[in-house]
Write a protein that holds these residues in place. Structure first.
Motif, PDB file in Angstrom:
ATOM      1  N   ASN A 130      34.736  47.908  43.734  1.00 26.67           N
ATOM      2  CA  ASN A 130      34.774  46.818  44.708  1.00 26.67           C
ATOM      3  C   ASN A 130      34.681  45.473  43.999  1.00 26.67           C
ATOM      4  O   ASN A 130      34.061  45.348  42.947  1.00 26.67           O
ATOM      5  N   LYS A 131      35.277  44.488  44.603  1.00 27.28           N
ATOM      6  CA  LYS A 131      35.221  43.145  44.047  1.00 27.28           C
ATOM      7  C   LYS A 131      33.787  42.627  44.101  1.00 27.28           C
ATOM      8  O   LYS A 131      33.157  42.626  45.163  1.00 27.28           O
ATOM      9  N   GLU A 150      41.634  39.324  40.133  1.00 30.62           N
ATOM     10  CA  GLU A 150      42.240  40.167  41.161  1.00 30.62           C
ATOM     11  C   GLU A 150      43.709  39.807  41.356  1.00 30.62           C
ATOM     12  O   GLU A 150      44.562  40.689  41.515  1.00 30.62           O
TER      13      GLU A 150
END
Length: 580
Positions: free
Chosen positions: A494-495, A481
């Protein structure tokens, strides 16, 4: 060879089971020493230069599935990974709580026809991890024991790269490296801001000639299809077929080995196998048996090789065959680079793999997990095939008009095609590949209640990740990220969080399984000695990744071949001394 009789009168010096990296290297070294060698491969013959086998440079529309994967070709209809995690008639089972997925290859050259050809040496620390962090076990050999063999592998096969002077990422004999492509320049930009190193990758494709038998890479970005010019490394084209041309090597295809045969003294006498075409059983005899069928398959053969001398399977008096199975960790993330929307179109193919990568760069003493990982970078403008493109909501989110409104092209037909073209070449992704901690409780065993279609008892797997691997995956996601954001990318999806173990791939999915026949000095806690020779059977050797005591944060292939070369030299020496 003919399969019309159940046993030949000929006795080979060596039978090698498996034609991948280890089996291929053993076939070359042993045959060039003047030994008569038989190589048994469970799959079919394969040569990417033959038109019937060639998929390189074929456009996706020549495939009825436009390049989509199939059960026997899971990475794509034109990808040269013939086999898979789910082969018809060849099941395996799992214990409670296990999600291990076992990949088998069914072709001459094995997995080396498809792999990313990431050709990394293990470093000095990788052989002595227990001495560093107290976990697992040290190898009975060190880097210096393999250094000369790594050198030989570099020179024989060819690997491009750059000398960096990183202690645990040893330099080798490198061909010229490649320039980074545009998406890789963005990765370098993000990594620099995140204080993460990136260096030229080390892959076994020829960027300049090394002999007259192989061509030089012409940068089609399709190494996963196997190279018709033999410019990339595959065991069949670089090791086995040349060995067959120079020495006495007989290749048996469609030969599924059931067991190693032994005499009353417990010595190996050869193998029995099923011809997968006529479904009959045959036997071959030899002075030495070498297993290179893959870590789990070699373990399966050994455990199925029961006799009065070896009631638990050949080489398994310690009960350690199948134990300490482990795979590399793996996690991924990707984003879109807005700067590259509507980018110019040009040929940036390069080799079929990354031009740059990140070796492990941190000190685990300052982290909450042991061992490390490397980062592989991907993206750019590869040839579109089935699955290329994005969901409509993704395109509407990232493609705006001059007023900031969603794409005016619409989500269907011609408008959809325009949006896909605008986003083509904008992706940047990264994958972590790391070292797990070997566990006695992670293992494979024979499931005596299930047989495959050849009547051979199958493997049952028991495997769970530990907190060490889960914490490592979390660190991967945090790093991904940071690099993507610093590169200017918009993150997709989404992470991954704790509910998915931070995106940690299921064991077996990275296809780096090692450790099932590990080496050691103590016969009570290991299967092989430091020469990859079975403690219990002096003329049985293993040359795949089974002997690994630990995996390291590197791909295993270069170490498999260095060990196989070293083991082959030992076999020749022991035969000359009449010790085996």
């Amino acid at each position: 060879m003919s399969f019309e009789i159940k046993s030949t009168g000929e006795v080979y010096d060596v039978i090698i089971v498996g034609s991948g990296a280890g089996g291929g290297m053993a076939s070359k070294i042993l045959s060039e020493a003047g030994l008569a060698v038989a190589v048994l491969e469970a799959g079919r013959d394969f040569d990417p230069a033959k038109e019937e086998d060639r998929t390189q440079l074929r456009p996706p529309w020549e495939s009825p599935r436009r390049g989509a994967g199939t059960r026997i070709r899971p990475f794509g209809d034109f990808d040269q990974a013939i086999g898979g995690w789910d082969i018809e008639g060849e099941p395996y089972t799992r214990g409670e709580g296990t999600s291990f997925d076992w990949f088998r290859s069914r072709m001459v050259g094995g997995r080396t026809n498809h792999w990313g050809r990431i050709s990394l040496r293990f470093g000095p620390n990788d052989f002595k991890r227990k001495s560093i962090d107290g976990m697992g076990d040290d190898w009975p050999i060190g880097y210096e024991d393999l250094k000369s063999y790594y050198d030989k592998v570099d020179k024989l096969i060819g690997v491009f790269g750059s000398k960096e002077g990183i202690y645990n990422e040893p330099d080798g004999f490198f061909l010229p490296p490649l320039k980074p492509r545009l998406h890789e320049l963005y990765a370098m930009k993000g990594a620099k801001k995140a204080n993460v190193p990136i260096i030229p990758s080390r892959l076994s494709m020829l960027t300049r000639p090394i002999n007259n038998e192989r061509g030089v890479c012409f940068f089609c970005n399709q190494c996963n299809r196997a190279c018709q010019a033999y410019a990339d490394f595959s065991s069949g084209t670089v090791l086995i077929k040349p060995a067959m041309a120079k020495g006495k090597v007989d290749l048996y295809t469609h030969a599924m080995v059931r067991a190693v045969t032994t005499d009353d003294s417990g010595n190996a006498t050869g193998v029995s196998y099923i011809n997968t075409v006529d479904m009959k059983e045959y036997k071959l005899r030899s002075r030495v048996v070498v297993l290179g069928a893959s870590a789990c398959e070699s373990a399966r053969i050994m455990m199925n090789s029961k006799s009065k001398s070896h009631p638990n399977g050949v080489g398994n008096s310690s009960g350690m065959v199948g134990r300490y199975l482990h795979d590399s960790t793996g996690a991924d993330r990707m984003g879109i680079l807005p700067d590259l929307v509507d980018r110019d179109r040009y040929n940036e193919d390069g080799v079929g793999g990354m031009h740059v990568y990140t070796p492990w760069w941190l000190d685990n003493k300052n982290l909450d997990f042991a061992r490390g990982y490397h980062i592989e970078y991907w993206g750019g403008m590869a040839m579109p095939s089935y699955g290329t493109g994005f969901a409509m909501d993704t395109m509407r989110k990232y493609l705006k008009d001059e007023f900031g409104n969603p794409s005016p092209n619409g989500g269907y037909g011609e408008g959809l095609k325009k949006d896909i073209k605008r986003l083509y070449g904008t992706t940047l992704g990264m994958s972590g590949r790391g070292e797990s901690i070997p566990q006695y409780s992670n293992y494979c065993e024979i499931d005596n209640n299930v047989v495959d279609k050849y009547g051979i008892p199958v493997l049952k797997f028991h495997y769970k990740w530990t907190d060490q691997e889960i914490k490592q995956a979390k660190h991967m996601q945090d790093t991904f990220e940071e690099i993507l954001t610093d590169a200017g990318a918009i993150l997709l999806g989404n992470k991954p969080g704790p509910d998915t173990m931070y995106g940690l791939a299921a064991p077996g999915r990275i296809i780096h399984e090692v450790g099932t026949t590990r080496m050691g000095n103590n016969p009570n806690t290991s299967v092989l000695n430091s020469n990859c020779q079975a403690h219990d059977c002096k003329n049985l050797f293993v040359v795949d990744a089974g002997p690994f005591v630990s995996q390291a944060d590197k791909n295993p292939t270069w170490t498999i071949m260095a060990l196989a070369w070293r083991t082959s030299d030992y076999i020749v020496s022991e035969l000359k001394k009449k010790n085996i």
